[in-house]
Write a protein that holds these residues in place. Structure first.
Motif, PDB file in Angstrom:
ATOM      1  N   THR A 146       5.116 -24.628 -47.174  1.00 56.37           N
ATOM      2  CA  THR A 146       3.742 -24.353 -46.740  1.00 56.37           C
ATOM      3  C   THR A 146       2.815 -25.407 -47.311  1.00 56.37           C
ATOM      4  OG1 THR A 146       3.974 -22.596 -48.397  1.00 56.37           O
ATOM      5  CG2 THR A 146       3.046 -21.969 -46.259  1.00 56.37           C
ATOM      6  N   ILE A 147       1.758 -25.637 -46.565  1.00 52.95           N
ATOM      7  CA  ILE A 147       0.678 -26.473 -47.087  1.00 52.95           C
ATOM      8  C   ILE A 147      -0.528 -25.555 -47.206  1.00 52.95           C
ATOM      9  CG2 ILE A 147      -0.907 -28.356 -46.524  1.00 52.95           C
ATOM     10  CD1 ILE A 147       1.435 -29.935 -45.528  1.00 52.95           C
ATOM     11  N   ILE A 148      -1.024 -25.415 -48.424  1.00 51.02           N
ATOM     12  CA  ILE A 148      -2.188 -24.549 -48.645  1.00 51.02           C
ATOM     13  C   ILE A 148      -3.372 -25.438 -49.021  1.00 51.02           C
ATOM     14  CG2 ILE A 148      -3.128 -22.600 -49.940  1.00 51.02           C
ATOM     15  CD1 ILE A 148      -0.360 -21.586 -50.366  1.00 51.02           C
ATOM     16  N   PRO A 149      -4.450 -25.371 -48.240  1.00 48.53           N
ATOM     17  CA  PRO A 149      -5.568 -26.272 -48.525  1.00 48.53           C
ATOM     18  C   PRO A 149      -6.265 -25.941 -49.838  1.00 48.53           C
ATOM     19  CG  PRO A 149      -6.156 -24.743 -46.755  1.00 48.53           C
ATOM     20  CD  PRO A 149      -4.706 -24.525 -47.056  1.00 48.53           C
ATOM     21  N   VAL A 150      -6.664 -27.001 -50.541  1.00 48.12           N
ATOM     22  CA  VAL A 150      -7.392 -26.846 -51.800  1.00 48.12           C
ATOM     23  C   VAL A 150      -8.848 -27.284 -51.634  1.00 48.12           C
ATOM     24  CG1 VAL A 150      -7.567 -27.767 -54.166  1.00 48.12           C
ATOM     25  CG2 VAL A 150      -5.361 -27.014 -53.279  1.00 48.12           C
ATOM     26  N   ASP A 151      -9.103 -28.153 -50.666  1.00 48.33           N
ATOM     27  CA  ASP A 151     -10.481 -28.545 -50.390  1.00 48.33           C
ATOM     28  C   ASP A 151     -11.261 -27.233 -50.240  1.00 48.33           C
ATOM     29  OD1 ASP A 151     -12.379 -30.432 -50.004  1.00 48.33           O
ATOM     30  OD2 ASP A 151     -11.547 -31.263 -48.155  1.00 48.33           O
ATOM     31  N   SER A 152     -12.409 -27.105 -50.920  1.00 50.05           N
ATOM     32  CA  SER A 152     -13.047 -25.791 -51.027  1.00 50.05           C
ATOM     33  C   SER A 152     -13.401 -25.202 -49.654  1.00 50.05           C
ATOM     34  CB  SER A 152     -14.289 -25.879 -51.910  1.00 50.05           C
ATOM     35  OG  SER A 152     -15.168 -26.858 -51.424  1.00 50.05           O
ATOM     36  N   LEU A 259     -17.549 -14.421 -41.045  1.00 43.56           N
ATOM     37  CA  LEU A 259     -17.022 -14.152 -42.385  1.00 43.56           C
ATOM     38  C   LEU A 259     -17.156 -15.408 -43.234  1.00 43.56           C
ATOM     39  CD1 LEU A 259     -13.735 -12.085 -41.897  1.00 43.56           C
ATOM     40  CD2 LEU A 259     -16.118 -11.354 -41.751  1.00 43.56           C
ATOM     41  N   ALA A 260     -17.636 -15.216 -44.459  1.00 46.62           N
ATOM     42  CA  ALA A 260     -17.828 -16.345 -45.372  1.00 46.62           C
ATOM     43  C   ALA A 260     -17.052 -16.108 -46.652  1.00 46.62           C
ATOM     44  CB  ALA A 260     -19.316 -16.481 -45.698  1.00 46.62           C
ATOM     45  N   GLN A 261     -16.725 -17.189 -47.358  1.00 51.09           N
ATOM     46  CA  GLN A 261     -16.130 -17.066 -48.690  1.00 51.09           C
ATOM     47  C   GLN A 261     -17.118 -17.691 -49.670  1.00 51.09           C
ATOM     48  OE1 GLN A 261     -14.633 -19.814 -50.621  1.00 51.09           O
ATOM     49  NE2 GLN A 261     -13.928 -18.502 -52.275  1.00 51.09           N
ATOM     50  N   LEU A 262     -17.387 -16.999 -50.770  1.00 50.30           N
ATOM     51  CA  LEU A 262     -18.388 -17.449 -51.738  1.00 50.30           C
ATOM     52  C   LEU A 262     -17.768 -17.618 -53.121  1.00 50.30           C
ATOM     53  CD1 LEU A 262     -19.909 -15.473 -49.585  1.00 50.30           C
ATOM     54  CD2 LEU A 262     -21.761 -15.506 -51.244  1.00 50.30           C
ATOM     55  N   GLY A 263     -18.403 -18.432 -53.931  1.00 51.41           N
ATOM     56  CA  GLY A 263     -17.985 -18.573 -55.323  1.00 51.41           C
ATOM     57  C   GLY A 263     -18.794 -19.670 -55.985  1.00 51.41           C
ATOM     58  N   PRO A 264     -18.824 -19.672 -57.325  1.00 44.97           N
ATOM     59  CA  PRO A 264     -19.498 -20.775 -58.008  1.00 44.97           C
ATOM     60  C   PRO A 264     -18.772 -22.083 -57.664  1.00 44.97           C
ATOM     61  CG  PRO A 264     -18.897 -19.019 -59.568  1.00 44.97           C
ATOM     62  CD  PRO A 264     -18.212 -18.714 -58.275  1.00 44.97           C
ATOM     63  N   PRO A 265     -19.473 -23.221 -57.661  1.00 47.83           N
ATOM     64  CA  PRO A 265     -18.807 -24.485 -57.341  1.00 47.83           C
ATOM     65  C   PRO A 265     -17.878 -24.928 -58.471  1.00 47.83           C
ATOM     66  CG  PRO A 265     -21.183 -24.839 -57.666  1.00 47.83           C
ATOM     67  CD  PRO A 265     -20.921 -23.383 -57.855  1.00 47.83           C
ATOM     68  N   ASP A 266     -16.653 -24.435 -58.454  1.00 45.44           N
ATOM     69  CA  ASP A 266     -15.641 -24.779 -59.462  1.00 45.44           C
ATOM     70  C   ASP A 266     -14.312 -24.893 -58.721  1.00 45.44           C
ATOM     71  OD1 ASP A 266     -13.662 -24.786 -61.441  1.00 45.44           O
ATOM     72  OD2 ASP A 266     -14.776 -23.415 -62.757  1.00 45.44           O
ATOM     73  N   PRO A 270     -10.486 -22.562 -55.718  1.00 49.39           N
ATOM     74  CA  PRO A 270      -9.532 -22.832 -54.624  1.00 49.39           C
ATOM     75  C   PRO A 270      -8.136 -23.220 -55.112  1.00 49.39           C
ATOM     76  CG  PRO A 270     -11.287 -24.506 -54.669  1.00 49.39           C
ATOM     77  CD  PRO A 270     -11.710 -23.409 -55.599  1.00 49.39           C
ATOM     78  N   ILE A 271      -8.040 -23.845 -56.278  1.00 51.07           N
ATOM     79  CA  ILE A 271      -6.702 -24.169 -56.807  1.00 51.07           C
ATOM     80  C   ILE A 271      -5.974 -22.863 -57.145  1.00 51.07           C
ATOM     81  CG2 ILE A 271      -5.391 -25.319 -58.662  1.00 51.07           C
ATOM     82  CD1 ILE A 271      -7.817 -27.313 -58.876  1.00 51.07           C
ATOM     83  N   ALA A 272      -6.703 -21.906 -57.726  1.00 54.82           N
ATOM     84  CA  ALA A 272      -6.113 -20.598 -58.051  1.00 54.82           C
ATOM     85  C   ALA A 272      -5.619 -19.911 -56.781  1.00 54.82           C
ATOM     86  CB  ALA A 272      -7.137 -19.718 -58.771  1.00 54.82           C
ATOM     87  N   CYS A 273      -6.395 -20.045 -55.705  1.00 55.14           N
ATOM     88  CA  CYS A 273      -5.993 -19.437 -54.425  1.00 55.14           C
ATOM     89  C   CYS A 273      -4.685 -20.070 -53.950  1.00 55.14           C
ATOM     90  CB  CYS A 273      -7.115 -19.627 -53.409  1.00 55.14           C
ATOM     91  SG  CYS A 273      -6.657 -19.081 -51.764  1.00 55.14           S
TER      92      CYS A 273
END
Ligand code: NAD
Ligand code: MG
Length: 400
Positions: A146-152, A259-266, A270-273
């Motif tokens: 699988t390729i899982i995107p990390v770009d936020s 639908l949106a995904q939110l989070g502090p800019p860190d 996305p790496i954790a995801c």
């Protein structure tokens, strides 16, 4: 399950994403066995990371630095190697999870090597996908990986675009911070220096992606990346400037729901995801304090000051190898800008000029034979050749 233990390789471990990945491992206390860490030229940081994380192998791309790496790691039992082939060989080691965080098209060969053996590839290196095209995803699929995107932005879309309603997508909406020149005049942008361009308001990133954020070519590359990752045509991808970088992107469905995904800019989020998907990793992530942030604002991108967005749309419309050529031309132009050979506005100008020349010569429609990598490398090399000429002419005119 999210905090599971795994074998890991980090391609580009000394860069901003590589460092964030190791920091996440530390913060989440996941158990990792690192098979390889690789870097381009930052040998001191690579050695420091290797002594701390004890990979089996440490690779430096620049061969002239191998003696330094050997000396720093002498007696540690860590194997060392150097060169482009060694970086690729590192990706071929049987790590279950590979972070692809080299910058530029240089990341394509190692990314493909990891994808080809069915690894989970956490993909930060957007240029490798833009250069290699959707075939990169097929390679992973065929190998059972699988390729899982990390770009936020892509991580956001990936998280809110799950089956069963993938075919009910009306639009992908990529958010953009607008970069350091969001409020600058065109005239001020003409005189912008590399120092001003790399000073991003929200994210601390490598120099190349920081300049891409300043020209907004980063969003252009991301539009291509989104089009390939989510099999979505250019006319269904929109960009909205959102200076707070809290909403990382959105998916609008055909029933009018977005639908949106939110989070502090860190980037560790996305790496954790990408680490735990479809589970979630537990780590001491900073909470999202919306009351403290107060306002989320939005504006349309200014295509006059940021022509890179229109260039990327055009490249996607041309299709074939046009996005790969655009990426190569941009890498050449950003390098020349960082070397102070061309001005800030010349970056997008020379990318457009390169694409026009290649398109006029009919080179973009050509489908070179061979595998994905060979085909991509052919167009990448010819675009670099043309872009180097275009940039040299601009540099000479500027010096005169
Ligand atoms: P960076 O410049 O900080 O790090 C790049 C890494 O690649 C370093 O380890 C460097 O030594 C290595 N490297 C450079 N040239 C190489 C070569 N020719 N061969 C082998 N290794 C080489 O970059 P970054 O900001 O960490 O970005 C890495 C990738 O992730 C880029 O493609 C970028 O677009 C993407 N990305 C970064 C961020 C971010 O927040 N930094 C966010 C989204 C996507
Ligand atoms: Mg991004």
């Amino acid at each position: 399950m999210g905090n599971l233990s795994r074998t890991v390789t980090i391609l580009g471990s000394t860069g901003s994403i590589g460092v964030s990945t190791l920091s996440l491992f530390e913060e989440s206390r996941v158990e990792v066995e690192i098979l390889a860490l690789t870097a381009g030229r930052n040998v001191e940081k690579l050695a420091e990371q290797a002594l701390k994380w004890r990979p089996r192998l440490a690779v430096i791309e620049d061969e002239t630095l191998l003696p330094v790496l050997r000396e720093r790691l002498a007696g540690s039992g860590i194997e060392t190697a150097a060169g482009t082939g060694a970086v690729r060989a590192a990706a071929e080691l049987p790590a279950e999870w590979v972070m692809s965080a080299i910058v530029g098209a240089a990341g394509l060969a190692p990314t493909l090597a990891a994808a080809r053996r069915g690894a989970i590839v956490a993909l930060a290196n957007k240029e490798s996908l833009v250069c290699g095209g959707p075939g990169v995803l097929d390679v992973a699929r065929k190998a059972g990986g699988t390729i899982i995107p990390v770009d936020s932005e892509h991580s956001a879309i990936f998280q809110v675009l799950q089956d069963p309603c993938r075919d009910k997508v009306a639009r992908l909406i990529l958010t953009a911070s607008g970069g350091p020149f969001r409020t600058w005049t065109y005239e001020a942008m003409r005189a912008a220096t590399p120092e001003q361009a790399v000073a991003h308001p929200n994210w601390s990133m490598g120099a190349k992606i920081s300049v891409d954020s300043a020209t907004m070519m980063n969003k252009g590359l991301e539009m291509v990346e989104a089009s390939y990752l989510f099999a979505t045509p250019e006319n269904q991808i929109d960009i909205v400037v959102h200076p707070q970088s809290i909403i990382h992107s959105m998916v609008e469905y055909t029933d009018g729901s977005t639908l949106a995904q939110l989070g502090p800019p860190d980037m560790r989020s996305p790496i954790a995801c990408a680490w735990a998907w479809p589970d979630r990793l537990s780590w001491p992530a900073a909470p999202l304090d919306l009351a403290a942030i107060g306002q989320l604002t939005f504006e349309a991108p200014d295509l006059v000051r940021f022509p890179a967005i229109a260039i990327a749309r055009e490249a996607l419309r041309i299709g074939g190898h046009a996005p790969a050529a655009m990426n190569a031309a941009n890498e050449v132009a950003v390098g020349a800008f960082l070397d102070r050979r061309i001005g800030f506005l010349d970056i997008a100008g020379s990318v457009q000029d390169t694409l026009d020349r290649l398109n006029g010569g009919g080179e973009l429609g050509d489908q070179p034979g061979g595998d994905e990598l060979e085909a991509a490398m052919i167009i990448d090399a010819s675009a670099r050749r043309v872009a180097t000429e275009v940039v040299s002419r601009l540099a000479a005119a500027r010096a005169a």
